[in-house]
Design an enzyme around this catalytic site. Sequence first.
Site, PDB file in Angstrom:
ATOM      1  N   GLY A 193      -4.115  11.917   0.064  1.00  0.00           N
ATOM      2  CA  GLY A 193      -3.597  10.695   0.669  1.00  0.00           C
ATOM      3  C   GLY A 193      -3.931   9.482  -0.197  1.00  0.00           C
ATOM      4  O   GLY A 193      -5.035   9.359  -0.721  1.00  0.00           O
TER       5      GLY A 193
ATOM      6  N   GLY B 193      -2.935   6.212   0.946  1.00  0.00           N
ATOM      7  CA  GLY B 193      -2.764   5.006   1.755  1.00  0.00           C
ATOM      8  C   GLY B 193      -3.992   4.130   1.538  1.00  0.00           C
ATOM      9  O   GLY B 193      -4.752   4.322   0.587  1.00  0.00           O
ATOM     10  N   LEU B 194      -4.216   3.196   2.430  1.00  0.00           N
ATOM     11  CA  LEU B 194      -5.362   2.306   2.245  1.00  0.00           C
ATOM     12  C   LEU B 194      -6.654   3.095   2.153  1.00  0.00           C
ATOM     13  O   LEU B 194      -7.483   2.838   1.282  1.00  0.00           O
ATOM     14  CB  LEU B 194      -5.438   1.314   3.404  1.00  0.00           C
ATOM     15  CG  LEU B 194      -4.382   0.228   3.369  1.00  0.00           C
ATOM     16  CD1 LEU B 194      -4.559  -0.705   4.552  1.00  0.00           C
ATOM     17  CD2 LEU B 194      -4.443  -0.554   2.072  1.00  0.00           C
TER      18      LEU B 194
ATOM     19  N   GLY C 258      -7.135   6.389   1.378  1.00  0.00           N
ATOM     20  CA  GLY C 258      -7.202   7.278   0.225  1.00  0.00           C
ATOM     21  C   GLY C 258      -7.261   6.540  -1.103  1.00  0.00           C
ATOM     22  O   GLY C 258      -8.078   6.866  -1.972  1.00  0.00           O
TER      23      GLY C 258
ATOM     24  N   SER D  26       6.285  -7.088  14.470  1.00  0.00           N
ATOM     25  CA  SER D  26       4.839  -7.314  14.401  1.00  0.00           C
ATOM     26  C   SER D  26       4.288  -8.006  15.639  1.00  0.00           C
ATOM     27  O   SER D  26       4.889  -8.898  16.217  1.00  0.00           O
ATOM     28  CB  SER D  26       4.504  -8.162  13.188  1.00  0.00           C
ATOM     29  OG  SER D  26       3.174  -8.626  13.291  1.00  0.00           O
TER      30      SER D  26
ATOM     31  N   ARG E  80      -2.411  -4.054  23.351  1.00  0.00           N
ATOM     32  CA  ARG E  80      -1.129  -3.350  23.288  1.00  0.00           C
ATOM     33  C   ARG E  80      -0.879  -2.429  24.472  1.00  0.00           C
ATOM     34  O   ARG E  80       0.221  -2.377  24.995  1.00  0.00           O
ATOM     35  CB  ARG E  80      -1.086  -2.537  22.006  1.00  0.00           C
ATOM     36  CG  ARG E  80      -1.070  -3.453  20.821  1.00  0.00           C
ATOM     37  CD  ARG E  80      -1.179  -2.697  19.542  1.00  0.00           C
ATOM     38  NE  ARG E  80      -1.034  -3.671  18.454  1.00  0.00           N
ATOM     39  CZ  ARG E  80      -1.168  -3.380  17.176  1.00  0.00           C
ATOM     40  NH1 ARG E  80      -1.449  -2.148  16.817  1.00  0.00           N
ATOM     41  NH2 ARG E  80      -1.007  -4.313  16.280  1.00  0.00           N
TER      42      ARG E  80
ATOM     43  N   HIS F 260       3.204   4.273  17.980  1.00  0.00           N
ATOM     44  CA  HIS F 260       2.878   3.490  16.797  1.00  0.00           C
ATOM     45  C   HIS F 260       1.675   4.010  16.022  1.00  0.00           C
ATOM     46  O   HIS F 260       1.636   3.978  14.805  1.00  0.00           O
ATOM     47  CB  HIS F 260       2.599   2.061  17.265  1.00  0.00           C
ATOM     48  CG  HIS F 260       2.211   1.131  16.176  1.00  0.00           C
ATOM     49  ND1 HIS F 260       3.024   0.887  15.108  1.00  0.00           N
ATOM     50  CD2 HIS F 260       1.088   0.394  15.978  1.00  0.00           C
ATOM     51  CE1 HIS F 260       2.419   0.012  14.304  1.00  0.00           C
ATOM     52  NE2 HIS F 260       1.257  -0.286  14.796  1.00  0.00           N
TER      53      HIS F 260
ATOM     54  N   ARG G  61      -6.459   0.918  19.975  1.00  0.00           N
ATOM     55  CA  ARG G  61      -6.819   0.142  18.791  1.00  0.00           C
ATOM     56  C   ARG G  61      -6.306  -1.283  18.913  1.00  0.00           C
ATOM     57  O   ARG G  61      -5.174  -1.510  19.323  1.00  0.00           O
ATOM     58  CB  ARG G  61      -6.210   0.787  17.546  1.00  0.00           C
ATOM     59  CG  ARG G  61      -6.424  -0.033  16.289  1.00  0.00           C
ATOM     60  CD  ARG G  61      -5.924   0.669  15.061  1.00  0.00           C
ATOM     61  NE  ARG G  61      -4.486   0.745  14.973  1.00  0.00           N
ATOM     62  CZ  ARG G  61      -3.690  -0.271  14.607  1.00  0.00           C
ATOM     63  NH1 ARG G  61      -4.201  -1.448  14.327  1.00  0.00           N
ATOM     64  NH2 ARG G  61      -2.386  -0.101  14.533  1.00  0.00           N
TER      65      ARG G  61
HETATM   66  C1  LIG Z   1       5.076  -0.347  11.148  1.00  0.00           C
HETATM   67  C2  LIG Z   1       3.582  -0.383  11.177  1.00  0.00           C
HETATM   68  C3  LIG Z   1       2.914  -1.596  11.105  1.00  0.00           C
HETATM   69  C4  LIG Z   1       1.527  -1.641  11.118  1.00  0.00           C
HETATM   70  N1  LIG Z   1       0.901  -2.852  11.056  1.00  0.00           N
HETATM   71  C5  LIG Z   1      -0.445  -2.893  11.036  1.00  0.00           C
HETATM   72  C6  LIG Z   1      -1.123  -4.145  10.921  1.00  0.00           C
HETATM   73  O1  LIG Z   1      -0.512  -5.209  10.830  1.00  0.00           O
HETATM   74  N2  LIG Z   1      -2.470  -4.139  10.893  1.00  0.00           N
HETATM   75  C7  LIG Z   1      -3.194  -2.989  10.973  1.00  0.00           C
HETATM   76  O2  LIG Z   1      -4.410  -3.048  10.923  1.00  0.00           O
HETATM   77  N3  LIG Z   1      -2.566  -1.793  11.074  1.00  0.00           N
HETATM   78  C8  LIG Z   1      -1.226  -1.713  11.102  1.00  0.00           C
HETATM   79  N4  LIG Z   1      -0.597  -0.494  11.218  1.00  0.00           N
HETATM   80  C9  LIG Z   1      -1.390   0.736  11.186  1.00  0.00           C
HETATM   81  C10 LIG Z   1      -1.804   1.049   9.772  1.00  0.00           C
HETATM   82  O3  LIG Z   1      -0.764   0.708   8.890  1.00  0.00           O
HETATM   83  C11 LIG Z   1      -2.121   2.500   9.536  1.00  0.00           C
HETATM   84  O4  LIG Z   1      -2.926   2.986  10.544  1.00  0.00           O
HETATM   85  C12 LIG Z   1      -2.856   2.672   8.232  1.00  0.00           C
HETATM   86  O5  LIG Z   1      -2.149   2.061   7.186  1.00  0.00           O
HETATM   87  C13 LIG Z   1      -3.106   4.120   7.907  1.00  0.00           C
HETATM   88  O6  LIG Z   1      -3.643   4.211   6.608  1.00  0.00           O
HETATM   89  P1  LIG Z   1      -4.164   5.583   6.055  1.00  0.00           P
HETATM   90  O7  LIG Z   1      -4.671   5.294   4.689  1.00  0.00           O
HETATM   91  O8  LIG Z   1      -5.086   6.200   7.019  1.00  0.00           O
HETATM   92  O9  LIG Z   1      -2.888   6.534   5.992  1.00  0.00           O
HETATM   93  P2  LIG Z   1      -1.423   6.362   5.382  1.00  0.00           P
HETATM   94  O10 LIG Z   1      -1.181   5.032   4.801  1.00  0.00           O
HETATM   95  O11 LIG Z   1      -0.488   6.857   6.419  1.00  0.00           O
HETATM   96  O12 LIG Z   1      -1.412   7.335   4.166  1.00  0.00           O
HETATM   97  C14 LIG Z   1      -1.346   8.712   4.300  1.00  0.00           C
HETATM   98  C15 LIG Z   1      -1.343   9.308   2.931  1.00  0.00           C
HETATM   99  O13 LIG Z   1      -1.546  10.689   3.031  1.00  0.00           O
HETATM  100  C16 LIG Z   1      -0.609  11.383   2.274  1.00  0.00           C
HETATM  101  N5  LIG Z   1      -0.434  12.677   2.916  1.00  0.00           N
HETATM  102  C17 LIG Z   1      -0.296  12.962   4.233  1.00  0.00           C
HETATM  103  N6  LIG Z   1      -0.233  14.282   4.419  1.00  0.00           N
HETATM  104  C18 LIG Z   1      -0.321  14.836   3.198  1.00  0.00           C
HETATM  105  C19 LIG Z   1      -0.319  16.177   2.737  1.00  0.00           C
HETATM  106  N7  LIG Z   1      -0.230  17.200   3.577  1.00  0.00           N
HETATM  107  N8  LIG Z   1      -0.413  16.390   1.414  1.00  0.00           N
HETATM  108  C20 LIG Z   1      -0.523  15.353   0.530  1.00  0.00           C
HETATM  109  N9  LIG Z   1      -0.559  14.078   0.920  1.00  0.00           N
HETATM  110  C21 LIG Z   1      -0.455  13.834   2.241  1.00  0.00           C
HETATM  111  C22 LIG Z   1       0.592  10.503   2.233  1.00  0.00           C
HETATM  112  O14 LIG Z   1       1.368  10.815   1.107  1.00  0.00           O
HETATM  113  C23 LIG Z   1      -0.055   9.142   2.149  1.00  0.00           C
HETATM  114  O15 LIG Z   1      -0.361   8.867   0.804  1.00  0.00           O
HETATM  115  C24 LIG Z   1       0.792  -0.443  11.213  1.00  0.00           C
HETATM  116  C25 LIG Z   1       1.462   0.764  11.290  1.00  0.00           C
HETATM  117  C26 LIG Z   1       2.847   0.801  11.312  1.00  0.00           C
HETATM  118  C27 LIG Z   1       3.532   2.109  11.490  1.00  0.00           C
END
Ligand SMILES: Cc1cc2nc3c(=O)[nH]c(=O)nc-3n(C[C@H](O)[C@H](O)[C@H](O)COP(=O)(O)OP(=O)(O)OC[C@H]3O[C@@H](n4cnc5c(N)ncnc54)[C@H](O)[C@@H]3O)c2cc1C
Lengths: 249, 671
Positions: free
Chosen positions: B41, B43-44, B46, B285, B338, B430, B464
């Site tokens: 992963g 995302g933020l 990872g 938002s 929420r 969400h 949350r």
């Molecule tokens: C539309 C929207 C708006 C949001 N706005 C806010 C906000 O304003 N403020 C706030 O605090 N939160 C917000 N959130 C929530 C927040 O964005 C997420 O909870 C957070 O970004 C999750 O980050 P993460 O790093 O845990 O996972 P993610 O960013 O979901 O990353 C997951 C990663 O895992 C990888 N991955 C997944 N499964 C596999 C696999 N099997 N093999 C290889 N790679 C894999 C993906 O490729 C990706 O890189 C929002 C969410 C949404 C949907």
Amino acid sequence: MKLTLKIWRQKGPKDKGKIVDYPVNDVSEDMSFLEMLDVLNDDLVRKGEEPIAFDHDCREGICGACSLFINGEAHGPGRMITTCQLHMRKFKDGDTIHVEPWRAEAFPVIKDLAVDRGAFDRIQAAGGFVSVNTNGNLVDGNALPIPKADADTAFDAATCIGCGACVATCTNSSAMLFVAAKVSQFALLPQGKVEAKNRVLAMVEQMDKEGFGNCSNTGACEVECPKGISLEHIARMNREYLAASVTKE
Amino acid sequence: MSKLDSKIPEGPMDRKWTDHKGHIRIVAPANKRRIDIIVVGTGLAGASAAASLAEMGYNVKAFCFQDSARRAHSIAAQGGINAAKNYQNDGDSTFRLFYDTVKGGDYRSREANVYRLAEVSANIIDQCVAQGVPFARDYGGLLDNRSFGGVQVSRTFYARGQTGQQLLLGAYSALMRQVGKGAVKMYDRHEMLDVVVVDGKARGIIARNLITGEIERHGAHAVLLCTGGYGNVFFLSTNAMGSNVTAAWKAHKRGAYMANPCYTQIHPTCIPVSGTHQSKLTLMSESLRNDGRIWVPNTLEDAQAIREGKKKGSDIPEADRDYYLERRYPAFGNLVPRDVASRAAKERCDAGFGVNKTGEAVYLDFGAAIERYGKLEANIHNIENPSPEKIKELGTAVVSEKYGNLFDMYENIVGENPYLHAMKIYPAVHYTMGGLWVDYNLQTTVPGLFALGEANFSDHGANRLGASALMQGLADGYFVIPYTVGDYLADDIRTGPIDTKTAAFDEAEKAVTDRIDHFLNNKGTKPVDDFHRRLGKVMWDKCGMARNAQGLQEAITEIRQIREEFYRDVRVPGSASEFNQELEKAGRVADFLELGELMCMDALNRNESCGGHFREESQEMDGPQKGEAKRDDANYAYAAAWEWLGEAGKATLHKEELTFDVVKLTQRSYK
Ligand SMILES: Cc1cc2nc3c(=O)[nH]c(=O)nc-3n(C[C@H](O)[C@H](O)[C@H](O)COP(=O)(O)OP(=O)(O)OC[C@H]3O[C@@H](n4cnc5c(N)ncnc54)[C@H](O)[C@@H]3O)c2cc1C
Ligand code: SF4
Ligand code: FES
């Protein structure tokens, strides 16, 4: 509405590829373009045919994954939107729609409409960062005031989603707008100034290595860019580049 | 015996983390080079973890299924990120952020983790600023803040409506810097399909190269799952299309407990469903609730007239509008958390007051805000006796400056100008508070397997608060795991590289290929989405905003039927050795079909209402709180961690009792 789709099909990187016609019925104007393709794919799978491959993820114009060349325009008709934000109300009953992948030497086709944009990541790795390690003892965020105007312009540059529409649109397949957006964001901020010279030189060098073409200032990229990244950033990058080249040891 | 040892450090709350960091083992710089870490992963959570660990000297392999690390779902976050900086001098502090988060989570989170989160929150902002993240600033050049739901201070940092994008690009640039140095090897377009456990420890993963279809083995001394949430089990959600539970679910099947899977966040302000073709839902938002007012008509006649297109929202005079959040929750008004806002919308729509064709929409109205800002601007610019048109013009400009991109997004999707007509919104799935159970060190019940970000269950309890997921993802990745993983890895400095030619890897790889072969050889008749949509409907109807025992039992039976049919009748075209998106989806939906059942089991077990989990059987029956959720602290003040027992629908419950030493358990009131 009823539409005729002319879609690029290509089994893999080595396949020659061709346009295939698909009639679609019952398209609602509330559908997004990608939802229309979902419906077509659903149908293809039921018929035992292979669905059309295309990249997409967020479906709200921010991840930069979607990448279709629709009726000769990157991300289709409409300004400041990505393909996933394009809705079928932009089309009318009976239309014929051509759908092709991004075309550029540096973006080889993987399958059908999906291409490899890894070159962008490599450009970023060459210098698109501020060299600061994770550190719990950094100075307070407010210790460094940044004029609002600079922060806002840096933000505008930073909104680039790395989709590659600028490259796909450019007759020379130049990646200048993409690279300029990153260079410009950091050039405008005090945090980025320290490494400004190396950054621009390294990123441009990598861009050239990847096989992107030269910029001839036609400005087509700016028009098709879904985030409205301005040509001003290219001008800023050129200045940065020139200054850096002149003073380079 | 239960394996649930939360490993909360001793000592007073505000010393725990500092003392813990000071006492846990670390790996010396020269030894870090001998240690491999897999981060799944980008995302933020990872990207920040992978970059930080590589900077420290570990060898990191990072994986994501998108074509670039920069496209992880975090990119889509809009509103902002919280931090207890108290820049607004409104009385914010680490303690207040901690308190708000525990209360917002309806007292179902672990105090020590939440305190740490609040503690490191300020560092996150400093780190991001140093990376060149262009946060919004005021005219003095200082960082600006806005308010989010469920709190009474202004502590949310933002970058217009694209905060997630800017934070992720910051973390991504840190990651790419390490990729450029060769300290991180990046595997994009790779999907992890199993965890490999050797002698009780996580020692690697099996991944599929999504372009060539090749099945690869990767060994490491520790595996970090940063794979995001599983909201897409509902088919329709605000998550990106590819978001899935596969990585976490595979870990669960290899021994990691899944905690509180039923805790789902339904976000109150999303664009309503427009038809059966709908592939996902779009969030508007929460920041819009700062200025937008939510209402439905006072009378059923007006509501019906609107649904039939005979009246518009603007035809309803002020006196005939029901600003139901302001009415029910005067203290917080439109800024209630929420879960509360979503349930209130559902309550009004179920009672017949919905304002779109399907009856499932309420208004989010900026009329009052436009007028208020317009008058303010007129004052600032010394315009005397401005005409109503002038006020509207000036006010519209302010609203557009603040929320322009969100308004554009709305207009694009709905085809209606939100400056002229109130937006129509409805709740949508969400975020998932549930996830892999982790201890204080973010380690799952499988040694060496860690979970960060939305993939774990840790900090948000049963609900949350807005702008807290970004905070948690970056806290976990930048400031927690770099310390805690060292404590575990200190035993591995002499282990040497992990051999992937062993029976454990053979077995895991075979399980993966068998499953792929099953899908491709199964000459069924229906595409994957067909089953996914059906599962989503069951989940939404019976395990969504309101749940009851009978519905949940029915859901379990229905999910089993869908699952059985899925394996029998799904059709996956193409082959294993190519780019095959239907095959990717099939694997993900197969896991959702098992997870869905566990979510219902968990919801059934928890016969109380808390946060996003509302059991109809458990609500206040009378008094001023009538209709509000009723928690049952005597019986359910625990995190429910489920252990896989070899088969879907069979799982044992382990309880982590939650103790509250600092925050007093009270009914969460926003009245
Ligand atoms: C539309 C929207 C708006 C949001 N706005 C806010 C906000 O304003 N403020 C706030 O605090 N939160 C917000 N959130 C929530 C927040 O964005 C997420 O909870 C957070 O970004 C999750 O980050 P993460 O790093 O845990 O996972 P993610 O960013 O979901 O990353 C997951 C990663 O895992 C990888 N991955 C997944 N499964 C596999 C696999 N099997 N093999 C290889 N790679 C894999 C993906 O490729 C990706 O890189 C929002 C969410 C949404 C949907
Ligand atoms: S500059 Fe515009 S068109 Fe080019 S990659 Fe960035 S967002 Fe896409
Ligand atoms: S799918 Fe993310 S920008 Fe289009």
